[in-house]
Scaffold this motif. Structure first.
Motif: not given
Ligand code: URA
Length: 431
Positions: A203-204, A221-224, A236-242, A417-428
């Protein structure tokens, strides 16, 4: 003993953007661990790495050299598949607590060797230690037997797991060289490879409360790390999270346990549930169960049963009352409108200043200290309603916590507009 290399030559090579060979890296990590290379020489080396980076081959060699300095666990005798999760750390990140028993309730083993909090990010062991009787330290026999019988173990890592990393991390911490992708990736992955898990979900995090503020850097960092795990034979897999806003409504120790138990009971905040389920699906897919119905295991109490067994196996009483703070201070909404921002980092620092975290590894933490949030970004609030509550055993700590929270949240008008940095899970990220 005649040393194979001269450390000053190696520092020159890295300073001048050269590439270190496998033999040079193996020697350097071994020589530093046994005390031949001095801290000041290793600080020059880590700063050269911080400034000039490392090639893929060097990062792999560095990781494996750190693994080789200690023991490597072996789960080949276990009847279950092993799968683990690692988070790069954030504010209110209690996901391991509901996640480990949830995944273990599918007959998979989760060997979670965890750490304690340092700075504004909390530590899983500190949170669990707020449960009366719970023990973080297990013998090797206890560890294997709990893994076999219960499936989930969250305990302290032995000092013999990648000891080079312990020494190097302490040095980086005091020399301004923590935020380097080759150094973070090799530090995290050396411990996970030594831990012996067959599969790993990372969980990066990115954003205000994360190591890497910028999503592009956290992707790198996740790719590395995914490459390092895959090359070492760990699926190994990674999720990029907010991590721009705190995760859930509780930041601290006992209150984070309480929130995790709510999730295991089928309730809890939407973001904690979403991340727990997403990580559980990834872990189970890597363990050969891509269609596992993780929602059902939360709803029907299977995950809760495993949690209770996991806590009892380590001496804890899952039914015992959790510690309560001596003092609380409620902060009220100054105006009506919409909560448009709630920045993770100041809330993490405030919880730390209240006593939930520690400034030095040897300091104790207050189990009941922390912050309970009563609203999340996007919620409507009315002037005078409680926005959040601070808890501590030492009221003298309130002022310093309130100081860092000034400007950490904003109430705007409906429609802003709400400043929450976007979706919780950005990518895999996969290999
Ligand atoms: N966590 C680690 O274990 N190592 C780092 O370098 C950063 C975070």
């Amino acid at each position: 003993m005649i040393e194979q290399f001269d450390v000053v030559d190696l520092i020159h090579t890295k300073r001048d953007r050269g590439i270190l060979s496998t033999d040079q890296i193996n020697w350097m990590i071994d020589a530093y661990t046994r005390g031949y290379i001095a801290d000041e020489q290793m600080s020059a080396m880590t700063m050269a790495i911080y400034l000039n980076g490392m090639e893929r081959s060097e990062i792999r060699d560095l990781t494996l050299a750190m693994v080789a300095t200690g023991e490597r666990l072996d789960f080949s005798g276990l009847s279950k598949k092993t799968t683990d999760k690692h988070s790069t750390g954030g504010v209110g990140d209690k996901i391991t607590l509901p996640l480990a028993p949830l995944v273990a309730s599918f007959g998979v083993a989760v060997p979670q060797l965890s750490g304690r909090g340092l700075g504004h990010t909390g530590g899983t062991l500190d949170k669990l230690e707020s449960i009366p009787g719970w023990r973080a330290h297990l013998s090797t026999e206890e560890f294997y037997s709990q893994l076999d019988a219960v499936g989930a173990v969250v305990c302290a890592a032995s000092a013999d797991l990648a000891p080079a990393d312990g020494k190097l991390y302490a040095l980086r911490d005091i020399t301004g060289t923590v935020e380097s992708i080759p150094l973070i990736a090799s530090s995290i992955m050396s411990k996970k490879i030594a831990e012996g898990t067959a599969a790993l979900v990372l969980d990066v995090k990115f954003g205000s409360g994360a190591f890497m503020k910028d999503p592009a850097r956290s992707r790198e960092l996740a790719e590395t790390m995914v490459r390092l795990g895959t090359d070492a034979g760990v699926a190994t897999v990674a999720l990029l999270t907010n991590m721009n806003v705190p995760l859930g409504l509780a930041i601290g120790n006992a209150n984070e346990v309480r929130e995790s138990v709510e999730v295991l009971a089928g309730g809890g905040p939407a973001d904690v549930i979403e991340l727990t389920l997403a990580l559980a699906r990834e872990m189970l897919a890597l363990a050969g169960q891509p269609d596992a119905d993780v929602e059902a295991a939360l709803a029907d109490g299977r995950a809760m049963d495993t949690w209770r067994r996991m806590i009892s196996a380590q001496g804890g009483d899952p039914s015992a009352a959790l510690p309560t703070p001596r003092e609380s201070h409620v902060v009220l909404a100054p105006s009506s409108g919409v909560l448009v921002s709630q920045e993770a980092l100041p809330f993490g620092v405030a919880a730390w200043r209240l006593g939930a975290g520690r400034a030095r590894q040897q300091d104790p933490v207050q189990h009941a200290a922390g912050i309970d949030l009563h609203a999340k970004p996007g919620d409507l609030v009315t002037a005078g309603q409680p926005l959040f509550t601070l808890h501590t055993d030492e009221p003298a700590r309130f002022d310093r916590a309130l100081e860092v929270l000034e400007g950490a949240y904003t109430i705007g008008s409906v429609g802003d507009s709400v400043d929450d940095g976007g979706p919780l899970i950005l990518d895999r990220v996969t290999a």
